[in-house]
Design a protein around this motif. Sequence first.
Motif, PDB file in Angstrom:
ATOM      1  N   ASN A   1       0.848  -1.188   0.000  1.00 44.83           N
ATOM      2  CA  ASN A   1       0.000   0.000   0.000  1.00 44.83           C
ATOM      3  C   ASN A   1       0.883   1.236   0.000  1.00 44.83           C
ATOM      4  OD1 ASN A   1       1.039  -0.118   2.535  1.00 44.83           O
ATOM      5  ND2 ASN A   1      -0.926  -0.107   3.606  1.00 44.83           N
ATOM      6  N   ARG A   2       0.266   2.376  -0.257  1.00 42.54           N
ATOM      7  CA  ARG A   2       1.024   3.609  -0.329  1.00 42.54           C
ATOM      8  C   ARG A   2       1.338   4.141   1.052  1.00 42.54           C
ATOM      9  NH1 ARG A   2      -2.004   7.653  -2.191  1.00 42.54           N
ATOM     10  NH2 ARG A   2      -0.169   8.950  -2.343  1.00 42.54           N
ATOM     11  N   VAL A   3       2.417   4.907   1.109  1.00 45.11           N
ATOM     12  CA  VAL A   3       2.753   5.586   2.348  1.00 45.11           C
ATOM     13  C   VAL A   3       1.685   6.625   2.640  1.00 45.11           C
ATOM     14  CG1 VAL A   3       4.419   7.092   3.469  1.00 45.11           C
ATOM     15  CG2 VAL A   3       5.215   5.226   2.012  1.00 45.11           C
ATOM     16  N   LYS A   4       1.238   6.676   3.881  1.00 44.59           N
ATOM     17  CA  LYS A   4       0.252   7.674   4.285  1.00 44.59           C
ATOM     18  C   LYS A   4       0.961   8.774   5.062  1.00 44.59           C
ATOM     19  CE  LYS A   4      -3.355   4.162   4.675  1.00 44.59           C
ATOM     20  NZ  LYS A   4      -4.293   3.486   5.592  1.00 44.59           N
ATOM     21  N   TYR A   5       0.663  10.000   4.702  1.00 44.41           N
ATOM     22  CA  TYR A   5       1.335  11.135   5.314  1.00 44.41           C
ATOM     23  C   TYR A   5       0.457  11.771   6.387  1.00 44.41           C
ATOM     24  CZ  TYR A   5       4.342  10.735   1.206  1.00 44.41           C
ATOM     25  OH  TYR A   5       5.186  10.270   0.235  1.00 44.41           O
ATOM     26  N   ALA A   6       1.069  12.633   7.172  1.00 45.98           N
ATOM     27  CA  ALA A   6       0.349  13.416   8.174  1.00 45.98           C
ATOM     28  C   ALA A   6       0.734  14.876   7.985  1.00 45.98           C
ATOM     29  CB  ALA A   6       0.690  12.950   9.580  1.00 45.98           C
ATOM     30  N   THR A   7      -0.151  15.767   8.383  1.00 41.25           N
ATOM     31  CA  THR A   7       0.130  17.195   8.300  1.00 41.25           C
ATOM     32  C   THR A   7       0.141  17.791   9.703  1.00 41.25           C
ATOM     33  OG1 THR A   7      -0.627  19.321   7.438  1.00 41.25           O
ATOM     34  CG2 THR A   7      -2.321  17.700   7.955  1.00 41.25           C
ATOM     35  N   GLY A   8       0.960  18.796   9.896  1.00 40.00           N
ATOM     36  CA  GLY A   8       1.032  19.424  11.207  1.00 40.00           C
ATOM     37  C   GLY A   8      -0.007  20.502  11.428  1.00 40.00           C
ATOM     38  N   PHE A   9      -0.810  20.811  10.402  1.00 37.61           N
ATOM     39  CA  PHE A   9      -1.815  21.860  10.538  1.00 37.61           C
ATOM     40  C   PHE A   9      -3.058  21.330  11.240  1.00 37.61           C
ATOM     41  CE2 PHE A   9       0.391  23.294   6.559  1.00 37.61           C
ATOM     42  CZ  PHE A   9       0.981  24.413   7.117  1.00 37.61           C
ATOM     43  N   THR A  10      -3.677  22.180  12.026  1.00 37.07           N
ATOM     44  CA  THR A  10      -4.947  21.833  12.652  1.00 37.07           C
ATOM     45  C   THR A  10      -6.084  22.061  11.662  1.00 37.07           C
ATOM     46  OG1 THR A  10      -5.325  24.065  13.502  1.00 37.07           O
ATOM     47  CG2 THR A  10      -4.031  22.561  14.883  1.00 37.07           C
ATOM     48  N   HIS A  11      -7.257  21.517  11.993  1.00 39.22           N
ATOM     49  CA  HIS A  11      -8.407  21.708  11.111  1.00 39.22           C
ATOM     50  C   HIS A  11      -8.774  23.183  11.001  1.00 39.22           C
ATOM     51  CE1 HIS A  11     -12.835  20.644  10.011  1.00 39.22           C
ATOM     52  NE2 HIS A  11     -12.091  20.817   8.932  1.00 39.22           N
ATOM     53  N   LYS A  12      -8.660  23.920  12.086  1.00 40.60           N
ATOM     54  CA  LYS A  12      -8.966  25.350  12.064  1.00 40.60           C
ATOM     55  C   LYS A  12      -8.009  26.093  11.141  1.00 40.60           C
ATOM     56  CE  LYS A  12      -9.546  29.357  15.118  1.00 40.60           C
ATOM     57  NZ  LYS A  12      -9.492  29.835  16.528  1.00 40.60           N
ATOM     58  N   GLU A  13      -6.725  25.757  11.210  1.00 40.39           N
ATOM     59  CA  GLU A  13      -5.739  26.400  10.340  1.00 40.39           C
ATOM     60  C   GLU A  13      -5.980  26.049   8.884  1.00 40.39           C
ATOM     61  OE1 GLU A  13      -1.923  26.559  13.423  1.00 40.39           O
ATOM     62  OE2 GLU A  13      -2.304  24.768  12.205  1.00 40.39           O
ATOM     63  N   LEU A  14      -6.356  24.811   8.620  1.00 43.62           N
ATOM     64  CA  LEU A  14      -6.619  24.383   7.251  1.00 43.62           C
ATOM     65  C   LEU A  14      -7.844  25.085   6.673  1.00 43.62           C
ATOM     66  CD1 LEU A  14      -5.897  20.588   7.746  1.00 43.62           C
ATOM     67  CD2 LEU A  14      -4.552  22.163   6.345  1.00 43.62           C
ATOM     68  N   LYS A  15      -8.871  25.281   7.489  1.00 44.88           N
ATOM     69  CA  LYS A  15     -10.061  25.990   7.026  1.00 44.88           C
ATOM     70  C   LYS A  15      -9.740  27.453   6.731  1.00 44.88           C
ATOM     71  CE  LYS A  15     -13.984  25.250   9.110  1.00 44.88           C
ATOM     72  NZ  LYS A  15     -14.987  25.067  10.195  1.00 44.88           N
ATOM     73  N   PHE A  16      -8.940  28.076   7.594  1.00 44.83           N
ATOM     74  CA  PHE A  16      -8.544  29.462   7.346  1.00 44.83           C
ATOM     75  C   PHE A  16      -7.731  29.566   6.054  1.00 44.83           C
ATOM     76  CE2 PHE A  16      -5.265  32.735   7.611  1.00 44.83           C
ATOM     77  CZ  PHE A  16      -6.042  33.877   7.783  1.00 44.83           C
ATOM     78  N   MET A  17      -6.817  28.623   5.852  1.00 47.04           N
ATOM     79  CA  MET A  17      -5.987  28.623   4.659  1.00 47.04           C
ATOM     80  C   MET A  17      -6.850  28.501   3.400  1.00 47.04           C
ATOM     81  SD  MET A  17      -2.711  26.148   3.907  1.00 47.04           S
ATOM     82  CE  MET A  17      -2.345  26.190   5.659  1.00 47.04           C
ATOM     83  N   PHE A  18      -7.836  27.612   3.457  1.00 49.05           N
ATOM     84  CA  PHE A  18      -8.717  27.423   2.304  1.00 49.05           C
ATOM     85  C   PHE A  18      -9.538  28.681   2.032  1.00 49.05           C
ATOM     86  CE2 PHE A  18     -13.123  26.448   1.062  1.00 49.05           C
ATOM     87  CZ  PHE A  18     -12.898  26.034  -0.241  1.00 49.05           C
ATOM     88  N   ASN A  19     -10.106  29.271   3.077  1.00 45.91           N
ATOM     89  CA  ASN A  19     -10.934  30.467   2.894  1.00 45.91           C
ATOM     90  C   ASN A  19     -10.124  31.627   2.329  1.00 45.91           C
ATOM     91  OD1 ASN A  19     -13.298  29.260   3.851  1.00 45.91           O
ATOM     92  ND2 ASN A  19     -12.817  29.753   5.980  1.00 45.91           N
ATOM     93  N   PHE A  20      -8.872  31.742   2.762  1.00 50.52           N
ATOM     94  CA  PHE A  20      -8.010  32.800   2.234  1.00 50.52           C
ATOM     95  C   PHE A  20      -7.629  32.527   0.783  1.00 50.52           C
ATOM     96  CE2 PHE A  20      -3.659  34.184   1.294  1.00 50.52           C
ATOM     97  CZ  PHE A  20      -3.808  35.558   1.406  1.00 50.52           C
TER      98      PHE A  20
END
Length: 419
Positions: A224-243
């Motif tokens: 199977n493929r390597v699964k990655y993780a991100t250090g961003f929180t869900h709140k930070e990711l939502k802000f990034m997307f909205n911006f």
Amino acid sequence: MASDHANLQCQSELATDYYGLGVRLGVYFAWLGSYIANTILPSECGSAADTSTIFLLTLLIAMAGDARTGELTQIDGLILMHLCGGTVFGVVTLWGYRTRLYRNHGPRAVRMFGGFGTHIRLIVSLGVSIFGLWFWLYGVTGSLRAMGPDDGTDPPNSADCGVLYTFFFAKVRADSGVRFYYVIVCLSCILWFGTMLLVSSLAALASFDRIKSLVEYSKWTSLNRVKYATGFTHKELKFMFNFLRVANLIWLIFAAVTVEVTLNFNHVTGVLGGRHDGRLQLPGQLLPFLVGLFSFVKILYQLFKAKWGGAGEAAAGRVEPTEVVEAMVISPTESTFPADEESEPKMLSSRADSYFVARSLPVRYLVGWLPWLGMVVHPATKKSRLSILVSRGTGLSAVEPGSPEELDALPTKRENRMG
């Protein structure tokens, strides 16, 4: 003099092939389709990314090849660089942070990236940045031919065509101070994409380690493929997307305006789509136009099915494993959740994501922007996974990092053979 400039017509020999009306419209439709997919219909992100990457790779090959043979002129390179800039900074995404996937599914959406598509987009973006640096350092200062009476076009250009202008909130010479801005941008992109490409070698090492283990222990069913993780929180990711969804739209509009206004500044009227110009019916113009157009129409159709098609069309908003593997190279084990609906709160992050979020801010952001490092920096300790597992293989193929105790308890090669 003003009347003479108003009637001035300039051309390059291959302008129609490079950025004729059909080519530009195809790119613009690809931009618009990718933007809609990224912000509204993430189930189509894969196919939209493929279309934009194909256009970007085509432009890069044309620029690099013809610059080497001397067929590329200054105006050609300038327009193509503006088209590439709109694609790289407006729609192309490596880890998907500009897409709605993270808003809907939280940090675990990073599992959808990191495969073949991510690395192809990375290499192409780096190639565009390298060519851009050369173009703004040397291309606009004499390494590429300027339009003029001696450029070989038929009919010959006027001497007034020799000055190259670009749009940067005003009409400015391309060889003036504005080029240093573009040099800084290209150099920054080279450093950034180059760093990412260097760090991404960890993925190749992980794949080699996994294949080696499969061969050694005959565990063929565990591929199977390597699964990655991100250090961003869900709140930070939502802000990034909205911006980014606002910033990307502004940038795409600015990029399109820059291309069209730059063509007018340089009086390249033969590609502006007049009654006798552009010749959209020719295959060289019609093909990219139809590719971009039908990609855009397909996304609109899928959007209609997903939003207004009713319960019978519910599958339109769901990512199918086979489709995703071919397009975005998403892990089959993570590709079955709906792409256009928000996940349950408890499903927004995995154990690995929770560990990384608990780390210090520099480590979180470093892993967030360079997720490959998540295979080396263990999320729960200050040790690297390489230092913990140096006597038991690289350990880079571990897909769900656990606690330090779990890592220390990993079976040795002898135990693996027995298991």
